[in-house]
Design a protein around this motif. Sequence first.
Motif, short mmCIF file in Angstrom:
data_model
loop_
_atom_site.label_atom_id
_atom_site.label_comp_id
_atom_site.label_asym_id
_atom_site.label_seq_id
_atom_site.Cartn_x
_atom_site.Cartn_y
_atom_site.Cartn_z
N GLY A 264 32.76 95.98 56.25
CA GLY A 264 33.62 97.00 56.84
C GLY A 264 32.77 98.20 57.24
O GLY A 264 31.93 98.65 56.45
N LEU A 267 35.45 102.74 58.19
CA LEU A 267 36.86 102.44 57.93
C LEU A 267 37.62 103.72 57.60
O LEU A 267 37.24 104.48 56.70
N LEU A 308 42.28 95.45 54.25
CA LEU A 308 41.35 94.32 54.43
C LEU A 308 42.10 93.00 54.61
O LEU A 308 41.64 92.11 55.33
N THR A 318 35.81 98.78 61.93
CA THR A 318 35.81 97.34 62.21
C THR A 318 35.52 96.56 60.94
O THR A 318 34.86 97.05 60.01
N VAL A 319 36.04 95.34 60.90
CA VAL A 319 35.79 94.41 59.79
C VAL A 319 35.23 93.13 60.38
O VAL A 319 35.80 92.58 61.34
N ARG A 331 42.58 89.00 60.01
CA ARG A 331 42.33 89.27 58.58
C ARG A 331 43.44 88.66 57.73
O ARG A 331 43.18 88.11 56.66
#
Length: 481
Positions: A264, A267, A308, A318-319, A331
């Motif tokens: 991550g 965030l 998450l 962004t993840v 996700r």
Amino acid sequence: MIEIQNMVVQFNKKKPVLSIGHLSIPKGQFVVICGKSGCGKTTLTQCLNGLLPINHPNAFSGKCFVGDQELGKSTLNDFSEDISSVFQQPRTQFFTTQVNDELTFAAQNLGHSPEEILQKREEAISLFDLTPLLNRSMFDLSGGEKQLVACAAAYIQNPKLIVLDEPSSNLDFENTKKLAAILTTIKEKGTTIVISEHRLSYLNELADRYLILEKGNITLDLANDGFKKLGENYRKEIGLRTLEPSHLAINNLDKVAPDTKLDGKQLVTGFSGKPNVITIDNIRFNSNRVTSLMGHNGAGKSTLINSLAGLKRFKHGTVHLDDKQLKKKKRMKQSVMVMQDVSLQFFFETVKQELLFNSPDKEKVDHALSLFDLEHLLNHHPRTLSGGEKQRLALATAYLSEKPIIILDEPSSGLDYYHLVKVASAIQEIKEAGKIVILITHDLELLALTTDSIIELEKGSVVAEYSLTNETLNQLADSCL
């Protein structure tokens, strides 16, 4: 304060869930009820606070006197005059939307004078250190903060008896110590306290007496000194947790190099019109590892994992799973989560249906049934299970998932030592299957049995990252004493 004679609680002509020949508890005594999950602890607390005949009018026989009230004959209003309760899931006992209102709702409902209510309210705010929560919405509180509010509201009622069902299950170390100090103050006022609990270490110097239940029967009734003499190994044999966190040691397992990573970056998330709850520059979770998120109640742990898992949006950031970006819907498809309140995630009428929905592989389902000790509950409705049994069922559904990201939010609440070890074993199996395991816990025993590394959050930001060793575990144990 409490007198029980030949009391039996039996649902639908099945085997009695509670059978007590005689129990007497004098005024002012501090009594801890403990035993394996499903042994009847919560049922006993529902007898003492007068709720059982409301929910199950034909399930009770025998005599149960609490103060001047008799179970089955006195009304719930009569019971509530002198008895206050804190439930296993505090959200089920809230009536208002604001912390300020919830604190005094029960006392106002009972007709206490404004002067008395205001005095007890100020005492509770000071005792529970609630000033930062007063103007908050009940919906914005963490699980631990909800428990504090429920305990404070019970205190403001000024009861003769207070009945608490696992009040420490979602509390961080600092708030668990605070709860112990509060219970000390309540005890010194002469209030009778009955508490059902798995985490016993914070009650070491508080309890006068321990009742150990097994299959609905009181098998041991011991004073504090006698209970301490049982010895750690015997306590484990009968399903009880440690009294000495400082004696814990990590479960040293062979480490496997990570092959998948969840990253991550930048965030940021929060609630509309309010300060951001999460502000994190970089955070990483690796496969073949159990990473535990720790921090004070309200530090942002649950908000982070909900985001998450795709249940909430990040405002920014962004993840990535390896090099592939995961937006909200992706996700959600790539992760499975066990929530704090597991009742919210059951959808079927039997345990068997719940498990088969998560995996059509009968062999794997059978292994999950054994691993989580659910075979005898196969045809039970999930909502009829005890708190610990519900927790194990939710964890079994996560275990059966094929998704690469497994997120567990306080998965040890409601678990005795025997089932804690089973759950820890399952978490290790999930890890060894190459999953990314993210764990929120304040449970030192679960940490010792499962965790490889720890990320600490404070006010929504990462403040520390480190591997769990015996040295760091001992430091954590010192902080909770």
